[in-house]
Structures are given as C-alpha cells and as structure tokens.
Write an enzyme that holds these catalytic residues in place. Sequence first.
Site, PDB file in Angstrom:
ATOM      1  CB  CYS A  47      12.445  -6.454   2.948  1.00 27.28           C
ATOM      2  SG  CYS A  47      12.866  -7.658   4.227  1.00 27.28           S
ATOM      3  CG  HIS A  87      16.704  -7.053   0.618  1.00 27.53           C
ATOM      4  ND1 HIS A  87      16.476  -5.792   1.103  1.00 27.53           N
ATOM      5  CD2 HIS A  87      16.341  -7.898   1.607  1.00 27.53           C
ATOM      6  CE1 HIS A  87      16.009  -5.855   2.332  1.00 27.53           C
ATOM      7  NE2 HIS A  87      15.922  -7.130   2.672  1.00 27.53           N
ATOM      8  CD  GLU A 147      17.661  -3.687  -1.621  1.00 28.04           C
ATOM      9  OE1 GLU A 147      16.825  -4.281  -2.339  1.00 28.04           O
ATOM     10  OE2 GLU A 147      17.560  -3.620  -0.379  1.00 28.04           O
TER      11      GLU A 147
END
Lengths: 255, 205
Positions: free
Chosen positions: B83, B181, B183
């Site tokens: 990001c 993202h 994750e």
Amino acid sequence: MLTVRVIPCLDVRGGRVVKGVKFQGLRDAGDPAELAERYEREGADEIVVLDVSATAEERAAACGTVAEVRHAVGIPVTVGGGVRTGDDAGRLLDAGADRVSVNSAAVANPGLVREIADRFGVQCCVVAIDAAATGPGGWEVVTNAGTHRTGIDAVAWSQRCASLGAGEILLTSWDRDGTGSGYDLGLLGAVAGAVRIPVVASGGASGPGHMAEACDAGADAVLAASIFHDGVLTVRDVKRDLERAGVPVRMEGLS
Amino acid sequence: MGGPTVTIVRTGTANTASVVAAFGRLGTRAVLSDDPDAIAGAPMVVLPGVGSFSAGVERLSATGVDRAIIGRVDQNRPTLGICLGMQLFAGSSDESPGVAGLGVIDANATALPGSVSVPQLGWNRIEADPGCRILRNGEVYYANSYKLDAVPVGWRGAMTTHGDRFVGAIERGPVVLCQFHPELSGAFGAGMLGRWIEIAGGVPC
C-alpha cells in the site's frame, strides 16, 4: 471492477457474539473468532466487530476479542464500540483491527474524526451513523445505543464526517434495525448521493433481495448480522443471489 | 515456527498486526524492527503502510531505514512493500507535493479519479503479466486513495481498474510492491505471500 462487499457483523458483549432486536433481549450466537473464520470460508469480504455494550456501559472495546478475530481471518476487520479518543483507536489497531469505527463520541466531539484520520489514515477512519426518520425525506442522528435523539440531520452529518477525514460511513437505520423489513433505501440514497466516500448499508436486511436493493440505492457494501448467525443463509448463498441479480461480488473460490 | 523469519518495518503508523497474523498463518515468524542495520541484513523485509506519504517518508528518514530499504531493492533482496509501502518507492506523490519519496521508481503517485468512490475500499480484480512469478490474476483487497499509473521499466506488473487503470502490484525477482493488501486478501493473498517466501528462500543472504 470494485465489487460490493458483503459484511457479516458480530455484535459482541462480554467476549461472545450476541443477537437481539435494537440491542434488547440479547441471546448468545457464538464465539467471535469461530464465527469470523466460518464467514471468511463462506466468502465474507470483511468482518465488522461491534461491542454493543461499550457505549451503554462506558467501557472500552475488548482488545482480546479483536486479537482472536485478527488471528483467525485473513480479511479486513473493522472494530467499533466505545471509541472515545485517538488512543482508544490506536489500541484497537494494535490489537489487530484494520479500521476503527466511531459513533456517539464523534457526535459529541467531531474533532475525534479528524484526529483518527490524521494519525492512522483516512482508510482507517469509519464513522458509524445511527439514523432515525423524522418525517418524509428527513432523518436525525441517534446516539448512545439509540437512547439519545440528537436533532442533527443525518445527511449533513455524513457530509461533515467526510470533510473531517472519514474514509467510510457505516449507516444504520434505527427504524429498520432488527426488523428484517429491508434497509431504509431513502436514507441510503440520500447519504450515498451526498458523499464520495463509501457507504455501508446496515439495519433491516432479511435476505439478498434487500441487499440488491441497497446496492441499487447507492450502497458500496451491505452489512447484516442475524441472517448469517441464524444459519438460514450462508454468505455464499447471499453472494450467489446477488450475482444473479447483477450485483458485482467477489465469487472466487466460492463456485 | 521453524524456517525463515520475516522482518516487518515498524513505521509507527501502520497497523502491523494483520501482517504479523498473515505470516503466522503461513508458519513464518515475524518480528518488528526500525533498526536500519537489522533491516539491511534481514533475509526478508516487509514495508507495510497506512497513513500519509509525507509522514511515511519522514519516519523512514528519521530512523535511517530509508537507505537500508533502498539498498535492498537496488540489490534485488527479498523485500515486500504494501500500500503506502509501495507508493513510498516513487519519486513523489500528489498527496504530499514537494516531498521526495525514496525514488527507486521513476514515478509520481496520483489521486484516484473523481468519478468513483474514494478511498477505494474493497475487493477488485488484478490482471497479472503472464511473466510474473509471484503475482497472479485474482481478486484482492484495496484501501487506497492514490496509485501509480504505469509499470516501471524493468519490472513486471498486475493492473486494476477503479475509474482509471492503475498499478495493482509490481515484481522484480524477490522484490514485490503491492498497492493492494495481500495480508487481507484471504486465500488468494496467502497464496501470494507463500510464493514470495518460497522465492525469497532461494535467494542467498
């Protein structure tokens, strides 16, 4: 293209998911981390965790629950309930929240919205607005778990939140919440038409039909609690129906 | 957990718990650090990021981590930016005019267009260049208001459309910079992180 998010909401009290109508008559609905994990498997795009007792009982949201949910899922987790200060928000983010939602405290102190946006980023800053109809085409903000009618125009407040740095509005119709009679589409359309930031529809959905209506009215995401907890509909069922209705949803791995 | 450890740059603003948890689910231990020497020498480094471009640049230069990170990318050592942790590698950003970024990529980060909801919050599709080893086609989670517009020379990339077409992620060997993202991108994101760990593991320290 950006898809519409389907978001199961976990109302948590004392470390357990609860359900009830308008936060009254609460019943146990399970363990937050277990439910969150199941919803991720079913295709949930995000999890919202709200500590429903926090505002009423003046206590901070449970960081332990947030940490357990965080470890259980690999999708975004938004947490709200009892956030009064930037430091409260920081603790929830440290515990594993990706975004933090403020409600009553922001109405009392709008500077809180700017503080959270400045310290943690616009995308971290969600303002939850509970709104009740005042007449045709009018809605006012209600706070403190619905016990306080503020007289503040809900559409004007959503615009103010956006200008203060909110990255999203979580919009709950106080009239519809828990009724299963569908989202308040007038409220939704008025707010979505007034701000550029995403708007999450909440309060009143009993099925995918209501969710598709909300998307037509301008919602970027749809939130529901009891329809998922009851096991009548899975997230996967809802997304299949939304896809059939022409709503863009993430279906990868769900076919 | 055995195997390699991933070092996550402590930026002060980014919520790193999601990144730590994602690696934990893959059986990879994650440690936080803002020590430039530790970051320069670590087998795998993640630069996470939320917050503003100027605050991110300030923090990295105050700790000296900026030079460590630039050195890693210049030497093609396993590094993952997420990001804002991708945008910081650009020379500049419209978010913070006049502030110099790390300058590893010859690019300026620009705002998403006014015709779509901003910030972009939610899942969108990436289309990866067929030559990518770590990136694939799929649906990923974004939370951004700014973006890079073109894949830089020498990198392979994946593109996304939200109003404009923009860079979802780029890779060059074991260096991956993601606007989205991983994750928070569910099973797809976990698969991508797993491929990065696998490729990073084959790179000598």
